[in-house]
Design an enzyme around this catalytic site. Structure first.
Site, PDB file in Angstrom:
ATOM      1  N   SER A 126     -51.892  16.864 -27.170  1.00 30.74           N
ATOM      2  CA  SER A 126     -50.889  17.283 -28.145  1.00 30.74           C
ATOM      3  C   SER A 126     -51.578  17.474 -29.489  1.00 30.74           C
ATOM      4  CB  SER A 126     -49.812  16.204 -28.249  1.00 30.74           C
ATOM      5  OG  SER A 126     -49.160  16.290 -29.502  1.00 30.74           O
ATOM      6  N   HIS A 142     -31.956  11.943  -3.803  1.00 28.88           N
ATOM      7  CA  HIS A 142     -31.240  11.976  -5.101  1.00 28.88           C
ATOM      8  C   HIS A 142     -32.108  11.404  -6.224  1.00 28.88           C
ATOM      9  CE1 HIS A 142     -27.513  12.524  -2.682  1.00 28.88           C
ATOM     10  NE2 HIS A 142     -28.101  11.645  -1.877  1.00 28.88           N
ATOM     11  N   LYS A 185     -51.243  11.649 -26.202  1.00 27.28           N
ATOM     12  CA  LYS A 185     -50.645  12.448 -25.134  1.00 27.28           C
ATOM     13  C   LYS A 185     -51.671  13.114 -24.225  1.00 27.28           C
ATOM     14  CE  LYS A 185     -46.828  13.586 -24.570  1.00 27.28           C
ATOM     15  NZ  LYS A 185     -46.043  14.575 -25.297  1.00 27.28           N
ATOM     16  N   GLU A 206     -46.774  22.309 -15.189  1.00 27.53           N
ATOM     17  CA  GLU A 206     -45.629  22.889 -15.900  1.00 27.53           C
ATOM     18  C   GLU A 206     -45.701  24.411 -15.901  1.00 27.53           C
ATOM     19  OE1 GLU A 206     -44.747  20.735 -19.759  1.00 27.53           O
ATOM     20  OE2 GLU A 206     -46.462  19.618 -19.023  1.00 27.53           O
TER      21      GLU A 206
END
Ligand code: ARG
Length: 438
Positions: free
Chosen positions: A275, A154, A281, A288
């Site tokens: 970024s 979980h 970043k 992804e």
């Protein structure tokens, strides 16, 4: 330019011509198309349907086309209907009328079927190899990083595991994926060439010759099945979808693990991007993208399923449309596997951070319950006692192992001083089946 037209009185509408053309998609079958034709010609000569002079002229012409395509001298373009028409019409252009004999005792239906099977076979074999390399990298990375880390259910910290065991879970998934592709390869490796349009041919051809020549295990048993079945495409695309699902789960973990919240790993700069506005970043784009493309591979699978579901026997033009989806699934799965292989190979693992996370979250609570059970407490009672220990720890902002023996004995007098060794995170992995986590 067409291979047919004899029975037509009027020209094809130009929009229809464009709509009908699959050259842009099926041009990648040029090698299989020419190899299939070379085997077909060889068979026609051996069966004395073509003379050996004719066979030689046609074979040389085909080999010339192959060489010219590969050297970019002959770009695959023009208003041809498909790769089969492109090769045959170029052959006729090159060697004249004798080229018109190539298509004796053959239809584009068995031709496209054999080309697609050979291409599927080639790519499936490549998939098996790429999976093998990936498995090796997973194994190496696992061996190099036997460190303890939190295991989750979980997405809540649950019990101590090792980074090695975690990675090896993926090894098992990709090992099964590899076997699935190998199984599919075995099933698909039958020769549809010689089925004709759907009902064989009145020529006395020998399908065993092309079968051997093209490396198939046997000719297909049924002509109508041979020209119209694409279940191997579905099977492989299903296998690729499962591979992508596994890659996507892995990507999700990498994305989580490299976040500031986890910091368990660092992804190499080569597989991350920055970024345009936030200078600090470093984004895990490769992972992804794999996660994102997984949905598109599922889409390819469902487009082929939907395309096939209403097709009466035998060949129908709908089937031309399957290739675009199939090729997308092949390309994306291969590329994703290769990217993931490199991402794992170059991954840095933060042993300290994983160990620190193990210390928070009561990952030795189950082991405290096991200890009580060994001392004679029934498991359900032990479970409830440890629950109370956890509340106490939360209230006092301590780990179970930080409690004094006196504190622990408030909950059960079965607890003795050997408890600390028993619930120590590293020594947990020396007990019972947990040695397998090491
Ligand atoms: N380009 C076609 C395909 O991929 C080849 C088969 C054409 N056959 C036909 N009967 N029109 O399906």
């Amino acid at each position: 330019m067409k291979l047919w037209g004899g029975r037509f009185r009027n020209e094809e509408n130009s929009l229809m011509e464009e709509f009908n053309s699959s050259l842009e998609i099926d041009q990648r079958l040029y090698f299989e198309d020419i190899t299939g034709s070379l085997a077909h010609v060889k068979m026609l000569v051996q069966c004395e349907i073509l003379s050996s002079v004719e066979g030689e002229l046609i074979s040389d012409g085909l080999k010339g086309i192959l060489a010219d395509i590969e050297s970019s001298e002959l770009p695959i373009e023009g208003d041809y209907e498909d790769i089969h028409s492109f090769v045959e019409m170029n052959l006729i252009k090159r060697i004249g009328d004798v080229g018109k004999k190539l298509h004796t005792a053959r239809s584009r239906n068995d031709q496209t079927a054999v080309d697609t099977r050979m291409y599927a076979r080639k790519k499936a074999r490549e998939m098996v190899e790429v999976l093998e390399a990936f498995k090796q990298v997973l194994k190496d990375k696992a061996e190099e990083n036997p460190y303890i880390m939190p295991g989750y259910t979980h997405l809540q910290r649950a019990q101590v595991v090792t980074f090695k065991h975690h990675l090896m879970a993926y090894y098992q998934m990709f090992n099964r994926d590899q076997k699935r592709v190998q199984n599919a390869l075995e099933l698909l490796n039958e020769n549809p060439l010689g089925c004709g349009a759907l009902a064989g041919t009145t020529h006395s051809i020998d399908r065993m010759i092309t079968t051997q020549e093209l490396g198939f295990t046997k000719p297909v048993d049924n002509f109508m099945d041979g020209v119209s079945e694409r279940d191997y495409v579905l099977e492989l695309t299903s296998d690729f979808s499962i591979i992508m699902m596994h890659l996507s789960r892995m990507s999700e973990e990498l994305i989580l693990w490299c976040s500031q919240e986890f910091k368990f790993i660092e992804i190499d700069d080569a597989y991350a991007t920055g970024s345009s506005i936030m200078p600090q970043k470093k984004n895990p784009d490769a992972a992804e993208l794999i996660r994102g493309k997984t949905g598109k591979v599922y889409g390819a699978l469902f487009s082929i399923f939907t395309m096939m579901k209403g097709i009466p026997l035998t060949y129908n033009k709908d089937m031309q449309e399957e290739k675009e989806s199939f090729f997308y699934a092949i390309d994306t799965t291969l590329a994703s596997l290769k990217i993931m292989t490199e991402m794992i190979r170059t991954l840095k693992v933060n042993e300290e951070k994983m160990r620190a996370s193990v210390k928070q979250g009561f990952l030795n609570a189950t082991e405290l319950a096991d200890y009580l059970v060994k001392a004679g407490t029934p498991f359900r009672d032990a479970h409830s006692i440890v629950g109370k220990v956890v509340i106490y720890c939360e209230d006092h902002n301590k780990g179970i192992e930080d409690l004094t023996l006196q504190e622990l004995q408030q909950f059960s007098d079965a607890i003795q001083s050997d408890i600390y060794e028993y619930i120590d995170y590293d020594s947990i992995l020396n007990k019972g089946t947990k040695v397998h986590l090491r």
